[in-house]
Scaffold this active site. Sequence first.
Site, PDB file in Angstrom:
ATOM      1  N   SER A   1       1.247  -0.990  -0.041  1.00 40.68           N
ATOM      2  CA  SER A   1      -0.358  -0.007  -0.246  1.00 40.68           C
ATOM      3  C   SER A   1       0.440   1.248  -0.146  1.00 40.68           C
ATOM      4  CB  SER A   1      -0.537  -0.242   1.420  1.00 40.68           C
ATOM      5  OG  SER A   1      -0.625  -0.083   2.254  1.00 40.68           O
TER       6      SER A   1
ATOM      7  N   GLY B   1      -2.147  -4.442   1.440  1.00 44.98           N
ATOM      8  CA  GLY B   1      -1.906  -5.736   2.180  1.00 44.98           C
ATOM      9  C   GLY B   1      -1.281  -6.457   2.128  1.00 44.98           C
TER      10      GLY B   1
ATOM     11  N   ASN C   1       4.567  -5.151   5.801  1.00 39.38           N
ATOM     12  CA  ASN C   1       2.873  -5.507   6.047  1.00 39.38           C
ATOM     13  C   ASN C   1       4.069  -7.350   7.141  1.00 39.38           C
ATOM     14  OD1 ASN C   1       1.159  -4.483   5.521  1.00 39.38           O
ATOM     15  ND2 ASN C   1       1.309  -4.743   3.371  1.00 39.38           N
TER      16      ASN C   1
ATOM     17  N   ASP D   1      -3.638   7.896   9.734  1.00 38.05           N
ATOM     18  CA  ASP D   1      -3.474   6.309  10.043  1.00 38.05           C
ATOM     19  C   ASP D   1      -2.515   6.708  10.849  1.00 38.05           C
ATOM     20  OD1 ASP D   1      -2.056   5.822   8.450  1.00 38.05           O
ATOM     21  OD2 ASP D   1      -3.121   4.771   6.789  1.00 38.05           O
TER      22      ASP D   1
ATOM     23  N   HIS E   1       0.598   5.649   6.660  1.00 37.46           N
ATOM     24  CA  HIS E   1       1.465   5.788   5.401  1.00 37.46           C
ATOM     25  C   HIS E   1       1.184   7.231   4.901  1.00 37.46           C
ATOM     26  CE1 HIS E   1      -1.838   2.054   5.169  1.00 37.46           C
ATOM     27  NE2 HIS E   1      -0.804   1.970   4.290  1.00 37.46           N
TER      28      HIS E   1
END
Length: 212
Positions: A33, A70, A98, A179, A182
Amino acid sequence: MNRFLACLALLFIGFTSVPARSETLKLVVLGDSLVAGYQLPAGDGFPEKLQAALTEKGHSVEVVNAGVSGDTSTGGLSRLDWSVGPDTDAVIVELGANDALRGLSPEGTRQNIEEITRRLRDRGIEVLLAGMLAPRNLGPDYAEAFDPIYADVAKAHDALLYPFFLDGVALDPDLNLADGMHPNSQGVEVIVEKILPEVEALLARVQSSNDS
């Protein structure tokens, strides 16, 4: 005179019938991502902004977004062959974030990153590894096992290395989405500016190989 003109016409036809060799290089960004453009406006993702920066600097290159939100290093390995086509000249590998967020085995991540790099290099594709650092809340042992992966693999397979993809952006609220993980559009611009010299070195490798 007429014979001379006829010969000249034949030469002209011969030259124009040969298709011009395309000098445009194909650069695939294989990642998660962080490069897929997660929650960003169209055109603000890393591959798109990198394309614009390279074009502005005079490079003829097509940057392909092969980012999947993801994705882990296992996922990147499983889709490697169809994500990176036979006409690819170079790949930026941005995977592993991740894995660390999920606390997956660093040894498994190492094996995946190494296999991705090995397979690309075996295909004659130049590689730039965009490294990642483990979250410090996982403890020093995890970080000690995870952090050196990218440098070790790059050295073993003659790949280029950009040590930390989020350099200058990580933990800066002004450069990240809500968040905190990102990059926002401004954060992507910082990443592109910082990684650009290594990407240019990657393209130079391709051109040197093509000329030899």
